[in-house]
Scaffold this motif. Structure first.
Motif, PDB file in Angstrom:
ATOM      1  N   VAL A 636     -15.726 -39.925  10.089  1.00 44.37           N
ATOM      2  CA  VAL A 636     -17.010 -39.858   9.377  1.00 44.37           C
ATOM      3  C   VAL A 636     -16.808 -39.351   7.958  1.00 44.37           C
ATOM      4  CG1 VAL A 636     -19.266 -38.728   9.334  1.00 44.37           C
ATOM      5  CG2 VAL A 636     -18.341 -39.566  11.497  1.00 44.37           C
ATOM      6  N   LEU A 637     -15.968 -38.328   7.788  1.00 45.24           N
ATOM      7  CA  LEU A 637     -15.723 -37.787   6.451  1.00 45.24           C
ATOM      8  C   LEU A 637     -15.100 -38.833   5.537  1.00 45.24           C
ATOM      9  CD1 LEU A 637     -14.375 -34.226   7.347  1.00 45.24           C
ATOM     10  CD2 LEU A 637     -16.546 -34.774   6.247  1.00 45.24           C
ATOM     11  N   ARG A 638     -14.204 -39.646   6.082  1.00 48.91           N
ATOM     12  CA  ARG A 638     -13.576 -40.682   5.249  1.00 48.91           C
ATOM     13  C   ARG A 638     -14.602 -41.703   4.759  1.00 48.91           C
ATOM     14  NH1 ARG A 638      -8.103 -41.764   8.757  1.00 48.91           N
ATOM     15  NH2 ARG A 638      -6.723 -40.382   7.564  1.00 48.91           N
ATOM     16  N   GLU A 639     -15.633 -41.943   5.576  1.00 46.50           N
ATOM     17  CA  GLU A 639     -16.651 -42.896   5.173  1.00 46.50           C
ATOM     18  C   GLU A 639     -17.660 -42.287   4.202  1.00 46.50           C
ATOM     19  OE1 GLU A 639     -18.606 -44.420   8.574  1.00 46.50           O
ATOM     20  OE2 GLU A 639     -16.824 -45.400   9.422  1.00 46.50           O
ATOM     21  N   GLN A 640     -18.001 -41.015   4.402  1.00 42.84           N
ATOM     22  CA  GLN A 640     -19.129 -40.438   3.679  1.00 42.84           C
ATOM     23  C   GLN A 640     -18.732 -39.418   2.616  1.00 42.84           C
ATOM     24  OE1 GLN A 640     -21.909 -38.801   6.498  1.00 42.84           O
ATOM     25  NE2 GLN A 640     -22.232 -40.737   7.580  1.00 42.84           N
ATOM     26  N   ARG A 641     -17.608 -38.741   2.795  1.00 39.24           N
ATOM     27  CA  ARG A 641     -17.292 -37.623   1.899  1.00 39.24           C
ATOM     28  C   ARG A 641     -15.807 -37.596   1.556  1.00 39.24           C
ATOM     29  NH1 ARG A 641     -21.017 -32.813   4.592  1.00 39.24           N
ATOM     30  NH2 ARG A 641     -22.826 -34.133   4.978  1.00 39.24           N
ATOM     31  N   ARG A 642     -15.355 -38.638   0.952  1.00 37.56           N
ATOM     32  CA  ARG A 642     -13.926 -38.725   0.641  1.00 37.56           C
ATOM     33  C   ARG A 642     -13.490 -37.670  -0.368  1.00 37.56           C
ATOM     34  NH1 ARG A 642     -11.312 -43.024   2.497  1.00 37.56           N
ATOM     35  NH2 ARG A 642      -9.676 -42.738   0.935  1.00 37.56           N
ATOM     36  N   ASP A 643     -14.450 -37.103  -1.099  1.00 35.31           N
ATOM     37  CA  ASP A 643     -14.073 -36.105  -2.095  1.00 35.31           C
ATOM     38  C   ASP A 643     -13.975 -34.694  -1.515  1.00 35.31           C
ATOM     39  OD1 ASP A 643     -16.763 -36.058  -1.563  1.00 35.31           O
ATOM     40  OD2 ASP A 643     -17.354 -35.437  -3.584  1.00 35.31           O
ATOM     41  N   ASP A 644     -14.368 -34.503  -0.271  1.00 34.59           N
ATOM     42  CA  ASP A 644     -14.287 -33.170   0.346  1.00 34.59           C
ATOM     43  C   ASP A 644     -12.890 -32.994   0.935  1.00 34.59           C
ATOM     44  OD1 ASP A 644     -14.686 -30.755   1.595  1.00 34.59           O
ATOM     45  OD2 ASP A 644     -16.665 -31.277   2.378  1.00 34.59           O
ATOM     46  N   VAL A 645     -11.941 -32.704   0.049  1.00 31.97           N
ATOM     47  CA  VAL A 645     -10.531 -32.703   0.434  1.00 31.97           C
ATOM     48  C   VAL A 645     -10.217 -31.605   1.442  1.00 31.97           C
ATOM     49  CG1 VAL A 645      -8.181 -32.490  -0.447  1.00 31.97           C
ATOM     50  CG2 VAL A 645      -9.907 -33.702  -1.779  1.00 31.97           C
ATOM     51  N   ALA A 646     -10.820 -30.452   1.273  1.00 26.34           N
ATOM     52  CA  ALA A 646     -10.504 -29.339   2.169  1.00 26.34           C
ATOM     53  C   ALA A 646     -10.888 -29.676   3.617  1.00 26.34           C
ATOM     54  CB  ALA A 646     -11.230 -28.079   1.706  1.00 26.34           C
ATOM     55  N   MET A 647     -12.072 -30.233   3.793  1.00 22.92           N
ATOM     56  CA  MET A 647     -12.489 -30.593   5.154  1.00 22.92           C
ATOM     57  C   MET A 647     -11.649 -31.741   5.704  1.00 22.92           C
ATOM     58  SD  MET A 647     -16.624 -30.248   5.458  1.00 22.92           S
ATOM     59  CE  MET A 647     -16.521 -30.677   7.201  1.00 22.92           C
TER      60      MET A 647
END
Length: 680
Positions: A636-647
């Motif tokens: 999900v993070l790869r689809e929606q929040r690619r800039d949240d590197v820490a997560m």
């Protein structure tokens, strides 16, 4: 504007238009929240009340649907995912948030408080206030459509008693204004409907006497005497007997120019205690100051000062397990001892099969030492079981005589100084303990007694709720203990051997200020070293697991997903991770917020109330399921929040290793390129 009525059929009006409240059980949810008086009604209590103690397996889910539907009709203009303003979620359940004037039952009780001698400037003003209060009532009984349901019957009876008292208080004011014709018109049917209410009969008798109907006045009092003897086997009160004598002698005290005791003895409902004002100088810092609880201790001391001056008061002291309720009560007892107070404590046992009213047995045992040796004990206290169990020579448990004897015992004790009575863990109380409390509250009005009742909000039963509703007229202070502040936790930990700054900060954050949690973590660190600060002490783990077990299965599933996502979670992220319909996830989160396991720092985000709670959930997941959930979050993070590197990095490291057809685990370099700070 939304207005709600329960003094008759349950109804709601919004901006002048009637609102369709839906099916009977959905209407019952709103009515039950009105009966809560604006206070929080726990989910457990709502479920038990709505389904009469026999809820179906998905009762909690049905309750959430009812709440959602009610919110939709009460606030049709509310935007999606914005907090509700009328029917709100507050741990451990729900509450109705409306102005007092918008709910007829609340408006009625507020008007009664405004009609007391201290609040009204004179009889004419008080009479106008009472007329407004009684105008709130319709032709039907309160909560009429839910007759036969215990919660509705209890609340309806309480309101009916208040209304009867208001009718009598109004009659007393009319006599004071020398308007006996109106008194006879109003009280004649009232006395026929309530033949055991001595005060009503006394007021009617005085009015009849002033109209020249002395024989009728005596007949009214004799009818009450006969009814009391026939139905209850008791004699009338001293005041009624005195009035009977005055009528026979045609005493001048009965004339309007010099109102006698029968007229002026009427008292309205007790005013609700206001928030305590500034403490007296005696409550300043001293040997009984408690770290981090100065404000709460000050409020309790102010309540004690008020009880010493004006009579009985009650303090409801609520907090989760380990927050320090008993410690604060001990500090209060120590501080009050310096000013002549004496303390007796009784604890409600958390086991089935305990003798009835066990907490009061402990109170009696503690208070007997306060009496001088030459004063004998009250033999009517014998029905109370002794510490070694029931005594066959005492007979069975006689609750009626016990209540009377205990009230007389406490009254006698107050002749030697003010008294602090503490009932610990009332969420475990049996019905007898609560009934005794209600009787004492009625019998000890005017005596210098402060009753402090401790409880856990997330474990309150319907019996406790009913007792609180019945005691609504007693001056009360409610104190809720949150977590200690950083300074207080630091001082507490240093007393338990933790001095390292990093450890102090870690324990403060993980315990969220709960004193028990902080001390247990300090003990774990002392036994196993600094690395153990990330663990969960066994005792706390069992305690938190028990709180989780009270949630519906769907809510526990949502919480496990949230625990994998992190300490604080975006609701949209959680919905995407779940992948199913939105409503079950939101319902699960709402149940957790109502139970006090989650908080909502801002709309659209939830955070665990304790890091320890999140750890119990996270480590309770089998490794296989936990890693698969991390993989789902990563996708999900790869689809929606690619800039949240820490997560991305955290979930990539916790996800399963790459495999054919599985979720690809990104290389560390792929995650940290251009973000060297995230590599740790």
């Amino acid at each position: 504007m939304t207005a709600i009525g329960v003094l008759g059929p349950v109804r709601a009006v919004r901006d002048g238009t009637p609102v369709d409240l839906g099916a009977p059980r959905q209407r019952a949810v709103l009515a039950r929240l009105v009966a809560g008086g604006g206070h929080v009604v726990s989910v457990d209590r709502l479920v038990d009340d709505l389904w009469a103690g026999d809820p179906p397996p998905r009762a909690r889910a049905a309750l959430q649907v009812y709440v959602s539907n009610l919110r939709r009709v009460l606030e049709p203009d509310r935007r999606a995912r914005t907090p509700a303003r009328v029917l709100v979620t507050v741990a451990p359940g729900y509450a109705l948030r409306l102005p007092t004037t918008h709910v007829d039952a609340w408006r009625f009780e507020a008007a009664l408080r405004s009609a007391t001698p201290d609040a009204a400037p004179g009889p004419i003003a008080a009479l106008a206030v009472l007329d407004a209060a009684l105008a709130c009532w319709g032709a039907d009984a309160p909560y009429a459509e839910f007759g036969g349901q215990p919660w509705a019957d209890r609340e309806g009876e309480r309101l009916a008693q208040l209304r009867a008292g208001a009718v009598e208080q109004r009659a007393g004011l009319l006599l004071e204004l020398d308007r006996p014709h109106e008194v006879v018109r109003d009280l004649d049917p009232h006395v026929r409907e309530h033949p055991l209410r001595e005060r009503a009969a006394m007021l009617l008798a005085v009015a009849l006497y002033r109209l020249g109907r002395q024989a009728d006045a005596l007949d009214v009092l004799r009818a009450v005497r006969a009814t009391l003897a026939e139905q209850l086997g008791i004699d009338p009160s001293r005041a009624l007997r005195a009035l009977e004598t005055d009528l026979l002698r045609q005493s001048p005290r009965l004339e309007p120019a010099v109102p006698g005791p029968p007229v002026r003895s009427a008292t309205g409902p007790l005013p609700v205690a206001a928030d305590p004002g500034p403490p007296s100088a005696a409550t300043g810092p001293g040997p009984h100051q408690v770290w981090g609880r100065t404000a709460e201790l000050t409020r309790l001391r102010a309540a004690a000062d008020r009880a010493a001056r004006s009579g009985l008061g009650i303090c409801w002291l609520g907090a989760e397990a380990g927050a320090g309720k008993s410690t604060l009560v001990r500090q209060l007892a120590g501080a009050l001892a310096d000013t002549g107070w004496r303390t007796a404590v009784g604890t409600c046992p958390p086991v089935a099969g305990a003798p009835p009213a066990w907490a009061w047995r402990e109170v009696v045992a503690a208070t007997r030492r306060f009496l001088p040796p030459e004063e004998p004990g009250d033999r009517n206290l014998c029905p109370l079981p002794g510490p070694d169990g029931p005594d066959a020579t005492r007979g069975g448990h006689d609750e009626f005589h016990l209540c009377r004897a205990l009230a007389a015992h406490v009254t006698r004790l107050t002749g030697h100084g003010p008294l602090l009575l503490v009932v610990e863990d009332v969420h475990h109380a049996d019905g007898a303990t609560l009934r005794v409390l209600r009787h004492l509250a009625a019998a000890l009005t005017g005596t210098p007694v402060l009753v402090v009742v401790t409880y856990r909000p997330d474990e309150v039963t319907d019996d406790v709720a009913a007792a609180r509703a019945a005691l609504a007229g007693v001056p009360a202070v409610e104190v809720t203990l949150g977590g200690l502040d950083a300074e207080a936790v630091t001082a507490l930990l240093r007393r338990h051997g933790v001095h390292d700054a990093a450890l102090l900060r870690a324990v403060r954050e993980r315990s969220a200020g709960n004193p028990l949690f902080a001390i247990e973590l300090a003990g774990l660190v002392a036994a196993e070293g600094p690395a153990a600060v990330d663990g969960v002490p066994a005792g706390i783990g069992h305690l938190l697991a028990r709180r989780l077990a009270r949630l519906p299965a769907d809510a526990r599933t949502v919480l496990r997903h949230a625990a994998v996502c992190g300490m604080e979670v975006d609701v949209d992220l959680l919905l995407a991770v779940d992948g199913g319909p939105e409503e079950p996830v939101l319902a699960g989160l709402e149940a957790a917020v109502a139970a006090g396991l989650l908080v909502e720092p801002v709309p659209g985000r939830v955070r665990f109330a304790h890091a320890l709670m999140r750890d119990v959930l996270y480590h309770g997941l089998p490794l296989l399921r936990r890693t698969r959930l991390h993989a789902r979050v990563l996708a999900v993070l790869r689809e929606q929040r690619r800039d949240d590197v820490a997560m991305l990095g955290r979930h990539a490291l916790a996800a399963p290793a790459p495999s054919a057809g599985g979720v690809r685990r990104p290389a560390r370099a792929e995650v940290t390129v251009g973000h060297p700070a995230a590599s740790g």
